[in-house]
Design an enzyme around this catalytic site. Structure first.
Site, PDB file in Angstrom:
ATOM      1  N   VAL A 224      32.327 -33.309  28.353  1.00 27.32           N
ATOM      2  CA  VAL A 224      31.816 -31.934  28.252  1.00 27.32           C
ATOM      3  C   VAL A 224      31.830 -31.573  26.767  1.00 27.32           C
ATOM      4  O   VAL A 224      32.789 -31.891  26.044  1.00 27.32           O
ATOM      5  CB  VAL A 224      32.696 -30.975  29.082  1.00 27.32           C
ATOM      6  CG1 VAL A 224      32.320 -29.523  28.840  1.00 27.32           C
ATOM      7  CG2 VAL A 224      32.577 -31.325  30.574  1.00 27.32           C
TER       8      VAL A 224
ATOM      9  N   GLU B 177      38.183 -45.451  35.751  1.00 23.22           N
ATOM     10  CA  GLU B 177      39.309 -45.890  34.925  1.00 23.22           C
ATOM     11  C   GLU B 177      39.502 -44.880  33.809  1.00 23.22           C
ATOM     12  O   GLU B 177      38.516 -44.426  33.223  1.00 23.22           O
ATOM     13  CB  GLU B 177      38.964 -47.249  34.340  1.00 23.22           C
ATOM     14  CG  GLU B 177      40.087 -47.883  33.567  1.00 23.22           C
ATOM     15  CD  GLU B 177      39.591 -49.168  32.936  1.00 23.22           C
ATOM     16  OE1 GLU B 177      39.500 -50.182  33.650  1.00 23.22           O
ATOM     17  OE2 GLU B 177      39.269 -49.119  31.743  1.00 23.22           O
TER      18      GLU B 177
ATOM     19  N   TYR C 124      40.735 -35.102  37.050  1.00 20.09           N
ATOM     20  CA  TYR C 124      40.523 -36.023  38.173  1.00 20.09           C
ATOM     21  C   TYR C 124      41.493 -35.722  39.325  1.00 20.09           C
ATOM     22  O   TYR C 124      41.099 -35.763  40.487  1.00 20.09           O
ATOM     23  CB  TYR C 124      40.653 -37.474  37.709  1.00 20.09           C
ATOM     24  CG  TYR C 124      39.645 -37.866  36.642  1.00 20.09           C
ATOM     25  CD1 TYR C 124      38.369 -37.292  36.608  1.00 20.09           C
ATOM     26  CD2 TYR C 124      39.954 -38.789  35.656  1.00 20.09           C
ATOM     27  CE1 TYR C 124      37.443 -37.632  35.626  1.00 20.09           C
ATOM     28  CE2 TYR C 124      39.036 -39.149  34.677  1.00 20.09           C
ATOM     29  CZ  TYR C 124      37.789 -38.562  34.658  1.00 20.09           C
ATOM     30  OH  TYR C 124      36.876 -38.906  33.691  1.00 20.09           O
TER      31      TYR C 124
HETATM   32  C1  LIG Z   1      37.996 -34.188  30.571  1.00 18.50           C
HETATM   33  C2  LIG Z   1      36.861 -33.188  30.392  1.00 18.50           C
HETATM   34  C3  LIG Z   1      35.562 -33.815  30.896  1.00 18.50           C
HETATM   35  C4  LIG Z   1      37.179 -31.928  31.216  1.00 18.50           C
HETATM   36  O1  LIG Z   1      36.016 -31.111  31.292  1.00 18.50           O
HETATM   37  P1  LIG Z   1      36.123 -29.501  31.480  1.00 18.50           P
HETATM   38  O2  LIG Z   1      34.756 -28.998  31.721  1.00 18.50           O
HETATM   39  O3  LIG Z   1      36.868 -28.924  30.344  1.00 18.50           O
HETATM   40  O4  LIG Z   1      37.001 -29.410  32.795  1.00 18.50           O
HETATM   41  P2  LIG Z   1      37.185 -28.097  33.710  1.00 18.50           P
HETATM   42  O5  LIG Z   1      36.987 -26.860  32.900  1.00 18.50           O
HETATM   43  O6  LIG Z   1      36.359 -28.261  34.928  1.00 18.50           O
HETATM   44  O7  LIG Z   1      38.723 -28.211  34.073  1.00 18.50           O
HETATM   45  C5  LIG Z   1      39.168 -28.620  35.331  1.00 18.50           C
HETATM   46  C6  LIG Z   1      40.650 -28.916  35.291  1.00 18.50           C
HETATM   47  O8  LIG Z   1      40.901 -30.029  34.440  1.00 18.50           O
HETATM   48  C7  LIG Z   1      42.160 -29.835  33.773  1.00 18.50           C
HETATM   49  N1  LIG Z   1      41.937 -29.746  32.334  1.00 18.50           N
HETATM   50  C8  LIG Z   1      40.757 -29.655  31.681  1.00 18.50           C
HETATM   51  N2  LIG Z   1      40.970 -29.646  30.350  1.00 18.50           N
HETATM   52  C9  LIG Z   1      42.299 -29.718  30.178  1.00 18.50           C
HETATM   53  C10 LIG Z   1      43.131 -29.754  29.034  1.00 18.50           C
HETATM   54  N3  LIG Z   1      42.621 -29.703  27.789  1.00 18.50           N
HETATM   55  N4  LIG Z   1      44.471 -29.868  29.208  1.00 18.50           N
HETATM   56  C11 LIG Z   1      44.999 -29.943  30.444  1.00 18.50           C
HETATM   57  N5  LIG Z   1      44.266 -29.898  31.587  1.00 18.50           N
HETATM   58  C12 LIG Z   1      42.930 -29.799  31.442  1.00 18.50           C
HETATM   59  C13 LIG Z   1      42.740 -28.554  34.338  1.00 18.50           C
HETATM   60  O9  LIG Z   1      43.479 -28.898  35.502  1.00 18.50           O
HETATM   61  C14 LIG Z   1      41.491 -27.800  34.712  1.00 18.50           C
HETATM   62  O10 LIG Z   1      41.696 -26.835  35.696  1.00 18.50           O
HETATM   63  P3  LIG Z   1      42.121 -25.337  35.223  1.00 18.50           P
HETATM   64  O11 LIG Z   1      41.169 -24.936  34.139  1.00 18.50           O
HETATM   65  O12 LIG Z   1      41.970 -24.558  36.495  1.00 18.50           O
HETATM   66  O13 LIG Z   1      43.522 -25.442  34.735  1.00 18.50           O
HETATM   67  C15 LIG Z   1      36.706 -32.751  28.894  1.00 18.50           C
HETATM   68  O14 LIG Z   1      37.969 -32.331  28.425  1.00 18.50           O
HETATM   69  C16 LIG Z   1      36.186 -33.839  28.004  1.00 18.50           C
HETATM   70  O15 LIG Z   1      34.984 -33.973  27.783  1.00 18.50           O
HETATM   71  N6  LIG Z   1      37.125 -34.657  27.429  1.00 18.50           N
HETATM   72  C17 LIG Z   1      36.736 -35.711  26.473  1.00 18.50           C
HETATM   73  C18 LIG Z   1      36.008 -36.856  27.128  1.00 18.50           C
HETATM   74  C19 LIG Z   1      36.888 -37.556  28.152  1.00 18.50           C
HETATM   75  O16 LIG Z   1      38.101 -37.601  28.056  1.00 18.50           O
HETATM   76  N7  LIG Z   1      36.214 -38.121  29.179  1.00 18.50           N
HETATM   77  C20 LIG Z   1      36.888 -38.825  30.257  1.00 18.50           C
HETATM   78  C21 LIG Z   1      37.055 -40.263  29.938  1.00 18.50           C
HETATM   79  S1  LIG Z   1      37.681 -41.165  31.363  1.00 18.50           S
END
Ligand SMILES: CC(C)(COP(=O)(O)OP(=O)(O)OC[C@H]1O[C@@H](n2cnc3c(N)ncnc32)[C@H](O)[C@@H]1OP(=O)(O)O)[C@@H](O)C(=O)NCCC(=O)NCCS
Length: 144
Positions: free
Chosen positions: A72, A104, A116
């Site tokens: 994201v 993974e 996840y």
């Molecule tokens: C992982 C990622 C896709 C999450 O996307 P997002 O749109 O921010 O996720 P959401 O807003 O839907 O969050 C859903 C839940 O995820 C968890 N979460 C998301 N970001 C988090 C953070 N920075 N720290 C802890 N928990 C987190 C929480 O449980 C959250 O629920 P909540 O907001 O009710 O507490 C995003 O942080 C990202 O792009 N990370 C870098 C790329 C990556 O790591 N990809 C995965 C490789 S396997």
């Protein structure tokens, strides 16, 4: 938020989001083009304010789906984009007759592992010191 399948004109934006999120797969524009032309591949993207805010890319074969790339844009993180994308992916995979989804992830990736778990995936296995010879890889999965 609008969730739809990605098309070739999204490639530059998908690669730009990846470049801002080093934990993603880092396919680059060529890799995205290849994936969009792969029949088993499905690339889903979420739109906010008329721009792609995030993506989930997976492959489905023989009822088993594997998520290969998720990110994201930092500007849209923590606003429900990742969870909305995965919820749409679960719905579509069920309609397509998939039985299981796996992925993974680096065990140190707190945001991704939390996302996840929230979306119903559980740990199925662990590859010790898989990333950079230090971090474990978690294999996570969910029955659909
Ligand atoms: C992982 C990622 C896709 C999450 O996307 P997002 O749109 O921010 O996720 P959401 O807003 O839907 O969050 C859903 C839940 O995820 C968890 N979460 C998301 N970001 C988090 C953070 N920075 N720290 C802890 N928990 C987190 C929480 O449980 C959250 O629920 P909540 O907001 O009710 O507490 C995003 O942080 C990202 O792009 N990370 C870098 C790329 C990556 O790591 N990809 C995965 C490789 S396997």
């Amino acid at each position: 938020m609008k969730i739809r399948r990605a098309v070739l004109s999204d490639v530059a934006r998908l690669a730009a989001i990846e470049a801002l999120q080093p934990a993603s797969a880092g396919w680059g524009e060529n890799g995205w083009q290849t994936e969009l032309n792969t029949s088993a591949a499905q690339i889903w993207c979420a739109e906010q304010n008329d721009e792609v805010a995030g993506f989930v890319s997976l492959r489905l074969a023989a009822g088993l789906a594997e998520i290969l790339n998720v990110a994201v844009h930092p500007q849209y993180c923590r606003q429900g984009v990742g969870s909305a994308l995965l919820a749409q992916v679960w719905r579509t995979l069920k309609e397509q007759g998939a039985q299981e989804v796996t992925l993974e992830v680096n065990a140190q990736n707190i945001a991704a592992t939390a996302l996840y778990k929230k979306m119903g995936l559980t740990e199925m296995g662990r590859r010790k010191k898989f990333y950079h010879h230090t971090d474990d890889a978690l294999i996570m999965g969910k029955r659909l």
